[in-house]
Scaffold this active site. Structure first.
Site, mmCIF file in Angstrom:
data_model
loop_
_atom_site.group_PDB
_atom_site.id
_atom_site.type_symbol
_atom_site.label_atom_id
_atom_site.label_comp_id
_atom_site.label_asym_id
_atom_site.label_seq_id
_atom_site.Cartn_x
_atom_site.Cartn_y
_atom_site.Cartn_z
ATOM 1 N N CYS A 110 -21.331 -57.436 -55.331
ATOM 2 C CA CYS A 110 -20.160 -57.299 -54.450
ATOM 3 C C CYS A 110 -20.429 -58.043 -53.143
ATOM 4 O O CYS A 110 -21.099 -59.064 -53.162
ATOM 5 C CB CYS A 110 -19.817 -55.823 -54.255
ATOM 6 S SG CYS A 110 -19.631 -54.914 -55.814
ATOM 7 N N SER A 111 -19.988 -57.540 -52.017
ATOM 8 C CA SER A 111 -20.075 -58.320 -50.777
ATOM 9 C C SER A 111 -21.477 -58.418 -50.177
ATOM 10 O O SER A 111 -21.657 -59.120 -49.176
ATOM 11 C CB SER A 111 -19.122 -57.736 -49.723
ATOM 12 O OG SER A 111 -17.789 -58.037 -50.043
ATOM 13 N N THR A 112 -22.463 -57.768 -50.778
ATOM 14 C CA THR A 112 -23.828 -57.914 -50.256
ATOM 15 C C THR A 112 -24.342 -59.339 -50.441
ATOM 16 O O THR A 112 -25.279 -59.760 -49.768
ATOM 17 C CB THR A 112 -24.799 -56.925 -50.928
ATOM 18 O OG1 THR A 112 -24.903 -57.217 -52.335
ATOM 19 C CG2 THR A 112 -24.329 -55.487 -50.746
#
Length: 308
Positions: A110-112
């Site tokens: 995801c956005s990591t």
């Protein structure tokens, strides 16, 4: 002969009596049964995308057998949440892990991923430590904070998808793939899609790998430009007080607009130590990066480390 083979006289008489007693169900009963079957079918169909999403995330990362891993119990903090925690204590050179089997499972970052998307863009010269501003294209995005120009700090703090999609698309799929393989990012699989590869389509990474990669980033084991490392680190700063500094990045994964994955990864600098962490939540519904962040704060508070 058939009757003799299929049963005795008592059994045959019982079957004949049941047949003669048969009566059709009334219309109301039939409709009620049909409605129940339809509801069960609809529920099953609605759950299929979520079940398929998790079923595809079955790659397992096996850490080096030489590392020190201590099992910890955070069930009182996790509650009903399903997931894992990995914390690396740099001073003790040991890992504290909650649910090792989940900590070894590779799933969508995801956005990591934006930590390393930013680092790559800096290394490629798409942006620089001195000039990282990108202009908003005028589109009306789902979050109001995205509808403006952003530099790396504001884009990281607001998790602005269009900003990092522009960086990755400008770099290109081939260079992007080479970069992720070079740093050993999970399965290193990018494919040809530079915009959604991190959101469940191809790239996968385990919580254990997240923490190992954060250590390499922090210590610049990649031998990248030190100014670029510092620039990304500054963009990750979440909070600080007189005792410590918290750097991190959240991530939320959705299936059909249902939030099913929550991440919070990063590191905490104290006066005499550094802790690297990855908290991951996986629920059929109702989990996100914000909840993973709250759990992280609770865990460090229990360790006697004050955040914020």
């Amino acid at each position: 002969m058939a009757n003799n083979l299929c049963g005795n006289k008592i059994q045959i008489r019982y079957r004949i009596e049941k047949i003669s007693d048969f009566s059709r169900e009334n219309r109301k009963t039939v409709l009620r049964g049909a409605c129940i079957i339809l509801m069960i079918s609809l529920l099953s169909v609605l759950q299929l995308p979520v079940l398929a999403f998790f079923a595809n995330n079955t790659n397992i990362y096996m850490p080096d057998a030489s590392i020190n891993i201590d099992a910890v119990d955070y069930s009182d903090i996790f509650g009903d949440n399903n997931g894992s925690v990995v914390i690396y204590d740099q001073k003790a050179d040991s890992y504290m892990v909650y649910h090792l089997n989940k900590a070894e499972e590779q799933i969508a970052p995801c956005s990591t991923f934006k930590i390393f998307s930013a680092l790559n863009a800096l290394e490629q010269g798409i942006i620089t430590p001195e000039d990282s501003v990108l202009s908003w294209n005028g589109s009306d995005y789902e979050f109001q904070a995205w509808n403006q120009d952003h530099n790396l700090n504001s884009a990281m703090q607001n998790s602005v998808n269009w900003y990092f999609q522009y960086l990755d698309t400008t770099v290109g799929a081939r260079e992007l793939s080479a970069f992720y393989k070079k740093i050993g990012y999970g399965n290193g699989c990018i494919g040809r899609d530079t915009e959604q590869y991190w959101n469940g389509s191809s790239l996968k990474i385990s919580p254990l790998e997240q923490v190992e990669l954060l250590q390499k980033f922090y210590n610049n084991s990649f031998d990248f430009d030190e100014a670029n490392i510092k620039t990304v680190k500054q963009a990750m700063l979440c909070s600080e007080n007189s005792d410590n500094k918290l750097y991190g990045k959240t991530g939320t994964g959705k299936v059909n607009e249902v939030e099913v994955i929550g991440w919070f990864i990063g590191f905490v600098e104290t006066s005499d130590n550094t802790y690297f962490f990855a908290v991951n939540l996986q629920n059929a519904s109702g989990t996100n990066g914000k909840e993973a962040t709250q759990i992280t704060y609770s865990i460090f508070h229990a360790m006697g480390i004050r955040m914020g």
